[in-house]
Scaffold this motif. Structure first.
Motif, PDB file in Angstrom:
ATOM      1  N   LEU A 165       0.656  -0.818   0.497  1.00  0.00           N
ATOM      2  CA  LEU A 165       0.328  -0.168   0.148  1.00  0.00           C
ATOM      3  C   LEU A 165       0.759   1.551  -0.042  1.00  0.00           C
ATOM      4  CD1 LEU A 165      -3.147  -0.140   0.133  1.00  0.00           C
ATOM      5  CD2 LEU A 165      -3.159   0.744   2.579  1.00  0.00           C
ATOM      6  N   LEU A 166       1.764   1.165   0.674  1.00  0.00           N
ATOM      7  CA  LEU A 166       2.605   1.600   0.896  1.00  0.00           C
ATOM      8  C   LEU A 166       3.967   2.760  -0.765  1.00  0.00           C
ATOM      9  CD1 LEU A 166       4.674   2.052   4.217  1.00  0.00           C
ATOM     10  CD2 LEU A 166       2.891   3.588   3.072  1.00  0.00           C
ATOM     11  N   ILE A 167       4.142   1.021  -0.978  1.00  0.00           N
ATOM     12  CA  ILE A 167       4.377   1.310  -2.387  1.00  0.00           C
ATOM     13  C   ILE A 167       3.668   2.416  -3.318  1.00  0.00           C
ATOM     14  CG2 ILE A 167       5.412   0.137  -4.695  1.00  0.00           C
ATOM     15  CD1 ILE A 167       6.450   0.056  -2.519  1.00  0.00           C
ATOM     16  N   THR A 168       1.954   1.840  -3.267  1.00  0.00           N
ATOM     17  CA  THR A 168       1.166   2.467  -4.212  1.00  0.00           C
ATOM     18  C   THR A 168       0.782   3.851  -3.903  1.00  0.00           C
ATOM     19  OG1 THR A 168      -0.353   2.091  -2.667  1.00  0.00           O
ATOM     20  CG2 THR A 168      -0.283   0.258  -4.921  1.00  0.00           C
ATOM     21  N   LEU A 169       1.578   4.481  -2.788  1.00  0.00           N
ATOM     22  CA  LEU A 169       1.648   5.593  -2.181  1.00  0.00           C
ATOM     23  C   LEU A 169       2.117   6.647  -2.399  1.00  0.00           C
ATOM     24  CD1 LEU A 169      -0.257   5.346   0.768  1.00  0.00           C
ATOM     25  CD2 LEU A 169      -1.442   6.546  -1.292  1.00  0.00           C
ATOM     26  N   GLY A 170       3.927   6.009  -3.181  1.00  0.00           N
ATOM     27  CA  GLY A 170       4.563   6.519  -3.820  1.00  0.00           C
ATOM     28  C   GLY A 170       5.573   6.659  -3.282  1.00  0.00           C
ATOM     29  N   TYR A 171       5.467   5.533  -1.577  1.00  0.00           N
ATOM     30  CA  TYR A 171       6.457   6.192  -0.896  1.00  0.00           C
ATOM     31  C   TYR A 171       7.660   5.063  -1.264  1.00  0.00           C
ATOM     32  CZ  TYR A 171       3.945   8.235   2.349  1.00  0.00           C
ATOM     33  OH  TYR A 171       3.306   8.815   3.656  1.00  0.00           O
ATOM     34  N   LYS A 172       9.369   5.878  -1.714  1.00  0.00           N
ATOM     35  CA  LYS A 172      10.529   4.525  -0.590  1.00  0.00           C
ATOM     36  C   LYS A 172      10.641   4.344   0.529  1.00  0.00           C
ATOM     37  CE  LYS A 172      15.608   4.725  -2.757  1.00  0.00           C
ATOM     38  NZ  LYS A 172      16.239   6.118  -2.442  1.00  0.00           N
ATOM     39  N   ILE A 173      10.691   2.634   0.318  1.00  0.00           N
ATOM     40  CA  ILE A 173      10.952   2.121   1.308  1.00  0.00           C
ATOM     41  C   ILE A 173      12.513   1.697   1.797  1.00  0.00           C
ATOM     42  CG2 ILE A 173      10.115  -0.730   2.377  1.00  0.00           C
ATOM     43  CD1 ILE A 173       7.850   2.128   1.969  1.00  0.00           C
ATOM     44  N   PHE A 174      12.947   2.315   3.260  1.00  0.00           N
ATOM     45  CA  PHE A 174      14.379   1.586   3.585  1.00  0.00           C
ATOM     46  C   PHE A 174      13.588   0.592   4.794  1.00  0.00           C
ATOM     47  CE2 PHE A 174      14.936   5.827   2.240  1.00  0.00           C
ATOM     48  CZ  PHE A 174      16.132   5.879   1.022  1.00  0.00           C
ATOM     49  N   ALA A 175      14.371  -0.385   4.665  1.00  0.00           N
ATOM     50  CA  ALA A 175      14.284  -1.671   5.595  1.00  0.00           C
ATOM     51  C   ALA A 175      16.311  -1.765   6.404  1.00  0.00           C
ATOM     52  CB  ALA A 175      13.515  -2.782   5.416  1.00  0.00           C
ATOM     53  N   THR A 176      15.372  -2.886   7.358  1.00  0.00           N
ATOM     54  CA  THR A 176      16.196  -3.497   8.446  1.00  0.00           C
ATOM     55  C   THR A 176      17.008  -4.648   7.255  1.00  0.00           C
ATOM     56  OG1 THR A 176      15.448  -4.730   9.506  1.00  0.00           O
ATOM     57  CG2 THR A 176      16.582  -2.890  10.606  1.00  0.00           C
ATOM     58  N   ASP A 177      18.091  -4.924   7.208  1.00  0.00           N
ATOM     59  CA  ASP A 177      18.939  -6.200   5.883  1.00  0.00           C
ATOM     60  C   ASP A 177      17.552  -7.286   6.454  1.00  0.00           C
ATOM     61  OD1 ASP A 177      19.548  -7.338   9.129  1.00  0.00           O
ATOM     62  OD2 ASP A 177      20.660  -7.657   8.317  1.00  0.00           O
ATOM     63  N   ALA A 193      19.212  -0.927   4.575  1.00  0.00           N
ATOM     64  CA  ALA A 193      19.384   0.800   5.549  1.00  0.00           C
ATOM     65  C   ALA A 193      20.343   0.147   6.833  1.00  0.00           C
ATOM     66  CB  ALA A 193      18.765   1.739   6.095  1.00  0.00           C
ATOM     67  N   ARG A 194      21.307   0.560   6.840  1.00  0.00           N
ATOM     68  CA  ARG A 194      23.028   0.022   8.349  1.00  0.00           C
ATOM     69  C   ARG A 194      22.034   0.186   9.348  1.00  0.00           C
ATOM     70  NH1 ARG A 194      27.621   2.427   4.861  1.00  0.00           N
ATOM     71  NH2 ARG A 194      28.025   0.947   3.618  1.00  0.00           N
ATOM     72  N   LYS A 195      22.025  -1.229   9.790  1.00  0.00           N
ATOM     73  CA  LYS A 195      21.554  -0.850  10.970  1.00  0.00           C
ATOM     74  C   LYS A 195      22.726   0.219  12.485  1.00  0.00           C
ATOM     75  CE  LYS A 195      19.972  -5.488  12.269  1.00  0.00           C
ATOM     76  NZ  LYS A 195      19.071  -6.103  12.541  1.00  0.00           N
ATOM     77  N   ALA A 196      22.504   0.797  13.517  1.00  0.00           N
ATOM     78  CA  ALA A 196      22.996   1.469  14.198  1.00  0.00           C
ATOM     79  C   ALA A 196      24.208   0.994  14.462  1.00  0.00           C
ATOM     80  CB  ALA A 196      21.944   2.079  15.201  1.00  0.00           C
ATOM     81  N   TYR A 197      24.332   0.121  15.291  1.00  0.00           N
ATOM     82  CA  TYR A 197      25.865  -0.707  15.222  1.00  0.00           C
ATOM     83  C   TYR A 197      26.867  -0.573  13.837  1.00  0.00           C
ATOM     84  CZ  TYR A 197      24.103  -5.297  14.004  1.00  0.00           C
ATOM     85  OH  TYR A 197      23.756  -5.856  14.175  1.00  0.00           O
TER      86      TYR A 197
END
Length: 286
Positions: A165-177, A193-197
C-alpha cells in the motif's frame, strides 16, 4: 466511538456485567470500568468510582451532557434517555512526552504513559483516526520515504500488504537487512539501511538527516524469540532502542504497534490530506 472491533454479543455482555457491578456497589454517578476481551469473553480488570478522561469525550461524541446527568442522579432527578447510534466516528489518539524524557525508551507497554491526547471526528473510522494521529504528530508529507524494522516473521507477514500500500502511495521503502530480505523475496522493492551499530551511513544518520517521514519499529513477539544468544539479544535491543530514541529526538513520527501502523497507512491511502474535512463537531452529530 462507536467501537469498531468489538462484536455486538461482546458489547451486550459488557453492558450486563456493568449493570451487575453498578447494582452490587450501589453506585450513583460516573463509574470507570476497564475490560479485557479474549475469545469474545470479557474480563473485568478494574473498577474505579470516578469520571475518567473518557467522560467528557463521550459527552461530545454521544451529544449527551453526562456531567448534568450525574448531578441529576445525585438528587434523584435523572431520567432515562434513548441514545441513537451515531452517524460519525470519533477517535482519541494519545500523545506522549518521550522527547522530554531523555534516555527513556519510547515503546509502549501495559502501563498508561500518555500525557495528553487529541480527539477528532470523521465521517468514518479511517478519517477520524487519520485526523487524530495528524493532531498528535508532525508529518512531512513531501518526504516520500519510510523506514521499516519488522521484527519476527509474524510481523513481516502481517505487514506485507501494508508495505504494498505504501508503494502505491509513492513511498520509497528503507528497511533493516532481515526485513529487506523478506520484502525482496515477496517482490517488494526496497533499500537496505545499515543498523545503528554498523558503520555510517546507517539508519541513525538517515533519521538525524530527516531522510524518512516516519518510522515503523515492531519488536519480535516473545513466542518467536526462542533461544537467542545473549550477546546478540543485547545488540538487537540496543539497536532498536537507538532507532526509536533517534526518531523521537528528531521529532519524526514513530509507530511501535502493528495494528495502529497498519490502520494509519490504510487511512492515508483512503484520504489524501487535502481532502480531510474541517467542520464544527456539531455537524458530525445526529
Amino acid at each position: 466511538y462507536p467501537t469498531q472491533r468489538v462484536y455486538t454479543s461482546t458489547e451486550f455482555q459488557i453492558r450486563a456485567i456493568s449493570k451487575k457491578i453498578i447494582c452490587a456497589l450501589s453506585v450513583t454517578g460516573p463509574l470507570n470500568i476497564q475490560f479485557l476481551v479474549k475469545d469474545n469473553k470479557p474480563f473485568v480488570i478494574e473498577v474505579n468510582l470516578r469520571a475518567s478522561r473518557t467522560f467528557p469525550l463521550l459527552s461530545k461524541a454521544m451529544d449527551v451532557n453526562f456531567p448534568e446527568i450525574a448531578v441529576d442522579s445525585f438528587f434523584n432527578k435523572a431520567k432515562s434517555r434513548r441514545i441513537s447510534y451515531p452517524k460519525s466516528v470519533v477517535v482519541k489518539s494519545a500523545q506522549f512526552s518521550f522527547s522530554r524524557l531523555l534516555g527513556a525508551d519510547p515503546v509502549l507497554r501495559v502501563e498508561m504513559s500518555s500525557t495528553g491526547e487529541a480527539a477528532c471526528f470523521g465521517k468514518d473510522y479511517d478519517e477520524a483516526l487519520l485526523k487524530s494521529i495528524l493532531s498528535t504528530n508532525k508529518f512531512d508529507f513531501n518526504n516520500k520515504s519510510v523506514f521499516l524494522s519488522l521484527g519476527g516473521e509474524l510481523n513481516k507477514a502481517k505487514f506485507l500488504e501494508t508495505v504494498k500500500l505504501l508503494i502505491t502511495l509513492g513511498y520509497k521503502i528503507f528497511a533493516t537487512d532481515t526485513t529487506a530480505k523478506y520484502l525482496k523475496h515477496q517482490n517488494v522493492e526496497c533499500e537496505v539501511a545499515r543498523k545503528a551499530y554498523q558503520k555510517s551511513p546507517n539508519i541513525i544518520d538517515m533519521i538525524e538527516g530527516k531522510k524518512v517521514s516516519f518510522v515503523v519499529n515492531l519488536n519480535k513477539a516473545e513466542e518467536e524469540m526462542g533461544v537467542v544468544d545473549e550477546k546478540k539479544l543485547k545488540r538487537m535491543s540496543a539497536d532498536g532502542f537507538q532507532v526509536r530514541r533517534a526518531t523521537v529526538d528528531n521529532q519524526i513520527p514513530l509507530f511501535t504497534d502493528l495494528n495502529l501502523s497498519r490502520a494509519f497507512i490504510k487511512a492515508l491511502s483512503r484520504y489524501p490530506i487535502e481532502n480531510l474535512e474541517i467542520k464544527p463537531y456539531k455537524e458530525y452529530l445526529n
